[in-house]
Write a protein that holds these residues in place. Structure first.
Motif, PDB file in Angstrom:
ATOM      1  N   ILE A 299       0.837  -1.202   0.000  1.00  0.00           N
ATOM      2  CA  ILE A 299       0.000   0.000   0.000  1.00  0.00           C
ATOM      3  C   ILE A 299       0.871   1.251   0.000  1.00  0.00           C
ATOM      4  CG2 ILE A 299      -1.457   1.379   1.527  1.00  0.00           C
ATOM      5  CD1 ILE A 299      -3.010  -1.183   2.136  1.00  0.00           C
ATOM      6  N   THR A 300       1.870   1.287   0.884  1.00  0.00           N
ATOM      7  CA  THR A 300       2.660   2.523   0.972  1.00  0.00           C
ATOM      8  C   THR A 300       3.557   2.690  -0.252  1.00  0.00           C
ATOM      9  OG1 THR A 300       3.990   1.265   2.513  1.00  0.00           O
ATOM     10  CG2 THR A 300       2.717   3.049   3.421  1.00  0.00           C
ATOM     11  N   ALA A 301       3.914   1.597  -0.914  1.00  0.00           N
ATOM     12  CA  ALA A 301       4.767   1.761  -2.102  1.00  0.00           C
ATOM     13  C   ALA A 301       3.928   2.054  -3.334  1.00  0.00           C
ATOM     14  CB  ALA A 301       5.606   0.507  -2.317  1.00  0.00           C
ATOM     15  N   SER A 302       2.716   1.479  -3.384  1.00  0.00           N
ATOM     16  CA  SER A 302       1.972   1.569  -4.643  1.00  0.00           C
ATOM     17  C   SER A 302       1.488   2.980  -4.922  1.00  0.00           C
ATOM     18  CB  SER A 302       0.790   0.606  -4.631  1.00  0.00           C
ATOM     19  OG  SER A 302      -0.186   1.029  -3.710  1.00  0.00           O
ATOM     20  N   LEU A 303       1.201   3.750  -3.881  1.00  0.00           N
ATOM     21  CA  LEU A 303       0.679   5.105  -4.147  1.00  0.00           C
ATOM     22  C   LEU A 303       1.740   6.007  -4.780  1.00  0.00           C
ATOM     23  CD1 LEU A 303      -1.797   6.829  -4.108  1.00  0.00           C
ATOM     24  CD2 LEU A 303      -1.233   7.563  -1.816  1.00  0.00           C
ATOM     25  N   PRO A 304       2.918   6.165  -4.143  1.00  0.00           N
ATOM     26  CA  PRO A 304       3.919   7.013  -4.813  1.00  0.00           C
ATOM     27  C   PRO A 304       4.337   6.480  -6.182  1.00  0.00           C
ATOM     28  CG  PRO A 304       4.819   5.991  -2.824  1.00  0.00           C
ATOM     29  CD  PRO A 304       3.358   5.751  -2.805  1.00  0.00           C
ATOM     30  N   PHE A 305       4.541   5.174  -6.293  1.00  0.00           N
ATOM     31  CA  PHE A 305       4.924   4.629  -7.604  1.00  0.00           C
ATOM     32  C   PHE A 305       3.818   4.851  -8.622  1.00  0.00           C
ATOM     33  CE2 PHE A 305       8.220   1.869  -5.551  1.00  0.00           C
ATOM     34  CZ  PHE A 305       9.264   2.398  -6.275  1.00  0.00           C
ATOM     35  N   GLY A 306       2.584   4.627  -8.174  1.00  0.00           N
ATOM     36  CA  GLY A 306       1.452   4.820  -9.082  1.00  0.00           C
ATOM     37  C   GLY A 306       1.380   6.262  -9.572  1.00  0.00           C
ATOM     38  N   ILE A 307       1.639   7.208  -8.662  1.00  0.00           N
ATOM     39  CA  ILE A 307       1.605   8.621  -9.061  1.00  0.00           C
ATOM     40  C   ILE A 307       2.697   8.895 -10.086  1.00  0.00           C
ATOM     41  CG2 ILE A 307       1.994  10.964  -8.240  1.00  0.00           C
ATOM     42  CD1 ILE A 307       0.692  10.137  -5.604  1.00  0.00           C
ATOM     43  N   LEU A 308       3.902   8.386  -9.812  1.00  0.00           N
ATOM     44  CA  LEU A 308       4.994   8.609 -10.758  1.00  0.00           C
ATOM     45  C   LEU A 308       4.658   8.015 -12.121  1.00  0.00           C
ATOM     46  CD1 LEU A 308       8.240   8.037  -8.669  1.00  0.00           C
ATOM     47  CD2 LEU A 308       7.239  10.175  -9.497  1.00  0.00           C
ATOM     48  N   LEU A 309       4.092   6.805 -12.111  1.00  0.00           N
ATOM     49  CA  LEU A 309       3.751   6.157 -13.381  1.00  0.00           C
ATOM     50  C   LEU A 309       2.675   6.935 -14.119  1.00  0.00           C
ATOM     51  CD1 LEU A 309       3.714   2.419 -12.316  1.00  0.00           C
ATOM     52  CD2 LEU A 309       5.192   3.447 -14.041  1.00  0.00           C
ATOM     53  N   ALA A 310       1.692   7.428 -13.368  1.00  0.00           N
ATOM     54  CA  ALA A 310       0.616   8.184 -14.014  1.00  0.00           C
ATOM     55  C   ALA A 310       1.169   9.460 -14.638  1.00  0.00           C
ATOM     56  CB  ALA A 310      -0.473   8.521 -12.997  1.00  0.00           C
ATOM     57  N   LEU A 311       2.065  10.129 -13.896  1.00  0.00           N
ATOM     58  CA  LEU A 311       2.676  11.338 -14.450  1.00  0.00           C
ATOM     59  C   LEU A 311       3.519  10.971 -15.671  1.00  0.00           C
ATOM     60  CD1 LEU A 311       3.751  13.215 -11.207  1.00  0.00           C
ATOM     61  CD2 LEU A 311       1.823  13.707 -12.712  1.00  0.00           C
ATOM     62  N   GLY A 312       4.224   9.854 -15.556  1.00  0.00           N
ATOM     63  CA  GLY A 312       5.054   9.410 -16.679  1.00  0.00           C
ATOM     64  C   GLY A 312       4.222   9.139 -17.909  1.00  0.00           C
ATOM     65  N   ARG A 313       3.058   8.562 -17.688  1.00  0.00           N
ATOM     66  CA  ARG A 313       2.222   8.217 -18.825  1.00  0.00           C
ATOM     67  C   ARG A 313       1.706   9.460 -19.535  1.00  0.00           C
ATOM     68  NH1 ARG A 313      -1.950   3.190 -19.346  1.00  0.00           N
ATOM     69  NH2 ARG A 313      -2.136   3.436 -21.578  1.00  0.00           N
ATOM     70  N   ARG A 314       1.606  10.559 -18.789  1.00  0.00           N
ATOM     71  CA  ARG A 314       1.132  11.805 -19.411  1.00  0.00           C
ATOM     72  C   ARG A 314       2.285  12.716 -19.798  1.00  0.00           C
ATOM     73  NH1 ARG A 314      -4.072  13.659 -18.184  1.00  0.00           N
ATOM     74  NH2 ARG A 314      -3.252  15.712 -17.765  1.00  0.00           N
ATOM     75  N   SER A 315       3.512  12.219 -19.645  1.00  0.00           N
ATOM     76  CA  SER A 315       4.672  13.059 -19.916  1.00  0.00           C
ATOM     77  C   SER A 315       4.786  13.378 -21.405  1.00  0.00           C
ATOM     78  CB  SER A 315       5.928  12.341 -19.445  1.00  0.00           C
ATOM     79  OG  SER A 315       7.062  12.944 -19.982  1.00  0.00           O
ATOM     80  N   HIS A 316       5.465  14.492 -21.688  1.00  0.00           N
ATOM     81  CA  HIS A 316       5.701  14.851 -23.087  1.00  0.00           C
ATOM     82  C   HIS A 316       6.978  14.206 -23.613  1.00  0.00           C
ATOM     83  CE1 HIS A 316       2.394  17.541 -23.027  1.00  0.00           C
ATOM     84  NE2 HIS A 316       2.889  18.223 -22.024  1.00  0.00           N
TER      85      HIS A 316
END
Ligand SMILES: Nc1ncnc2c1ncn2[C@@H]1O[C@H](COP(=O)(O)OP(=O)(O)OP(=O)(O)O)[C@@H](O)[C@H]1O
Ligand SMILES: [Mg+2]
Lengths: 465, 258
Positions: free
Chosen positions: A267-284
């Motif tokens: 739980i504590t790892a998935s939130l920050p990683f998930g946020i990074l991945l989501a930002l990465g997916r929307r990256s330019h």
């Protein structure tokens, strides 16, 4: 001419109406029931069905788990109808007898206090973090997310890892350092390796930053690398130092301990990683974007069981011989990565809901990209998807039961092991066990659910009233 | 000269030309939105930009703080030329405040936090000082007592005034307004315009896209009329309104002035 003689389409108000209290809504049980339970034919049918359902389900459960239940006893005889002389419901003495196994697995009895300290410390640090009124949130968060995992890790495993080589050692420069020499139980070779590797890494980062972002960036990059490595060093030192605890292999861990270790880490790892991945997916940046998409789609496309199997039985075949990774750690990492991919998509949903104006408002104020995300976009996006996030947490918590497949005994695994004890073989052992496990899982999941609802309400209140 | 000491302080030592656009062109795909726009704005000048919908007014002023990127020509803002260099873009955005049609306040932050966010994180101002500056400008726009409410609890006019205060907290040298009153109910338009007039009297360099012709007459040094991505006509307000030269300007004015 008076007002009355004007045509009906012309009107001039002559009084200013005072505000009046709202009408008393239909109170009283009868009117309430009419409005909410028996308003129409389908409603009547639904109400009757509901009543039937309650009567069909609740009394038998109460009968089984409370009224007919056996509460005391030392072995199966207490729960056999033939011996007791009346029908027997839940066999609670079975749970009492196995409670240690269910909470600690095969953790050595003399060392169980360490698990208790970890449980207690976790509760003591987590509770004030969850309650908004308690001050020192920053310090509290650093303690819970930064210090606690290290302390818990050392307590549970016993620390004293006897680390032998760091980067250079694995890269084949073993000869540079005095193998075998130790100072205060710490390997000189490892720590010399660590210091030299860190210096090299910092230099490399500085050179890379100079090359990519210009001469001004070098110092900052070196400093960031060094501080990251400094934190890593502190963690490694804590794990390496001999604190005098008896080492306990993770093979011996089990029951609720394993469930919580996997779930809380995931739980504590998935939130920050998930946020990074989501930002990465929307990256330019195309490379970042493609990597994020590949990662997310890969982990979402593979069943968790496959991941666990792969991590446990296949991964060792690929790793170089000297490198072995603990079985529980592999499962934890697998679960965390798996959960991160799901979390990423939930967070991305939130990001998409933030209007363009918010980005523009932040940009127009001169907030650089990272701050714009951190201060303006993410807080709003995450708030929007709290239900989805908690949904994932709850799913993850229950998915931890799958580690049974790779012979890690979580709460459910420990329970199933307990079923095989012939001393407690009774007709209702199975139901009691699963009922108890269900209650434990329910308490945790329901707790998360209620907390998230309270959180949503609080954040909403802040905004609208 | 500035009356407001905080604005005056921000202005000291600024280059004489606030904005300089030379041969600026911009395309959205194949669509040519800005066609060879040339424009210089001196420090302390107040420009009103008007024109029919879709003529590129928003695009023009959004190019000034690089919310939109121009593809050809030169834009120099406050002595800094806008290029792909992200650092310079952030520098320009720090000096240029902007107000939007839909306010774009941050709904998860209180009014005060909206105002202190950028000064604290971008200008690294201590919290206490940032709050003092914020309260100064909130008083200026006449809503200091709402400081601890959230944007959703304020009326449209109040929100827009907060947006102005928020921009001013960065002590910008130039303010951009993109139709700040066109999303407001008529009775709230005035309170926002009054705030803008006051700002103009303080000597702020302002570029306003607006169709409030009374405002233009009262405060503008120049009015610009745009159509089809070009500047069609530019004049000081009296001459612009009483004696428009170009056919399209005449047509446009006759439509909005009745
Ligand atoms: N992101 C975009 N992509 C494609 N075309 C766009 C985009 N933004 C604006 N346009 C087009 O560019 C033209 C100019 O838009 P702009 O918003 O600058 O007009 P405007 O003069 O501000 O109009 P309004 O008075 O309606 O705000 C319009 O025709 C619009 O459709
Ligand atoms: Mg516009």
């Amino acid at each position: 001419m008076s007002d009355q003689t004007l045509s009906p389409h012309v009107f001039v108000s002559s009084v200013l109406l005072e505000p009046a209290p709202p009408p008393v809504s239909d109170r009283g049980p009868v009117r309430w029931a009419r409005a909410h339970l028996f308003g129409s034919v389908p409603q009547v049918l639904l109400t009757l069905f509901g009543i039937w359902l309650v009567f069909a389900v609740i009394p038998p459960l109460v009968q089984f788990f409370l009224i007919d239940a056996v509460w005391e006893g030392t072995d199966r005889k207490a729960c056999l109808p033939a011996d007791v002389g009346h029908p027997v419901g839940a066999c609670w003495p079975f749970i009492w007898a196995k409670i240690n196994q269910l909470t600690y697995g095969f953790y050595p009895a003399d060392e169980r206090w360490r698990v208790n300290v970890v449980y207690a410390l976790g509760a003591v640090l987590l509770l004030p973090l969850l309650i908004q009124k308690v001050p020192y949130k920053r310090l509290n968060a650093i303690l819970f997310f930064g210090v606690y995992p290290v302390v818990a890790f050392v307590l549970l495993t016993g620390g004293n890892f006897g680390l032998k080589r760091f980067l250079l050692g694995y890269l084949g420069f073993d000869g540079l350092f005095p193998i075998g020499a130790t100072v205060a139980g710490l390997s000189v070779a490892f720590w010399a390796d660590f210091v030299v590797s860190s210096a090299l890494l910092a230099l490399g980062a500085a050179a890379l930053a100079r090359f990519v972002a210009g001469p001004g960036a070098g110092l900052g990059a070196a400093r960031n690398t060094l501080s990251a490595l400094g934190i890593l060093g502190a963690v490694l030192l804590a794990a390496d130092i001999d604190v005098g605890l008896q080492p306990v292999e993770t093979r011996l861990w089990g029951g609720l301990l394993v469930t919580l270790v996997i779930a809380v880490t995931g739980i504590t790892a998935s939130l920050p990683f998930g946020i990074l991945l989501a930002l990465g997916r929307r990256s330019h940046l195309p490379l970042v974007k493609i990597c994020s998409i590949l990662f997310i789609e890969f982990w979402r496309g593979v069943p968790l069981i496959t991941v666990l199997f792969f991590a446990t039985y296949m991964l060792p075949l690929f790793l170089p011989g000297q490198l072995t990774i603990d079985g529980l750690l592999r499962a934890v990492v697998g679960v965390a990565l798996f959960a991160s991919a799901y979390m990423a998509e939930v967070v991305r949903g939130g990001l998409q809901a933030i209007p363009k104006g918010q980005y523009e408002g932040a940009m127009a104020l001169g907030l650089p990209g990272s701050l714009k995300m951190r201060l303006v976009v993410l807080p709003q996006a995450l708030k929007l998807v709290i239900p989805g996030i908690v949904n994932n947490f709850i799913g993850l918590f229950k998915d931890t039961t799958l580690v049974l497949i790779v012979s890690i005994f979580d709460l459910l695994g420990a329970m199933r092991a307990a079923f095989t004890d012939p001393n407690w073989a009774t007709p209702t052992t199975l139901f009691t066990g699963f009922g108890f496990a269900g209650i434990v899982y329910f308490v945790f999941c329901f707790g998360m659910s209620r907390y998230s609802m309270a959180l949503e309400k609080r954040l909403d209140r802040a905004r609208h009233h | 000269m500035s009356i407001d000491p905080v604005i005056a302080q921000a202005e000291a030592g600024a280059p004489k030309l606030a904005v300089e656009m030379v041969g600026v062109n911009k395309w959205y795909g194949q669509f040519h939105v800005l066609r060879d726009v040339n424009l210089t704005v001196e420090r302390g000048e107040r420009l009103v930009i008007c024109g029919p919908s879709g003529s590129g007014k928003s695009t023009l002023i959004r190019c000034i703080n690089r919310l939109e990127e121009h593809q050809k020509g030169r834009i120099v803002v406050d002595g800094i030329e806008l290029t792909d260099d992200l650092k310079r873009i952030d520098e320009v955005r720090r000096e240029v405040g902007m107000c939007f049609q839909h306010f774009n306040l941050f709904p998860h932050l209180t009014i005060l936090e909206n105002c202190t966010l950028a000064p604290m994180w971008v200008r690294k101002m201590p919290k206490k000082e940032a709050e003092e500056v914020a309260m100064h400008f909130l008083e200026k726009v006449k809503i200091p007592h709402q400081a601890h409410k959230y944007p959703g609890q304020l009326s449209g006019g109040q929100q827009q005034r907060v947006a102005i205060a928020r921009a001013l907290c960065m002590r910008p040298r130039i303010m951009l307004f993109d139709e700040p009153t066109s999303a407001l109910d008529p009775e709230m338009v005035k309170e926002v315009l009054d705030t803008m007039v006051e700002l103009a009297q303080d000597g702020m360099t302002m570029l306003c896209v607006t169709h409030e012709m009374g405002f233009a007459r009262q405060v503008a040094n120049r009015v610009i009329f745009m159509d089809a991505g070009q500047i069609i006509e530019m004049n000081e307000p009296n001459a612009f309104f009483s004696n428009p030269q170009h056919e399209r300007t005449k047509l446009f004015l006759s439509q909005i002035l009745h």
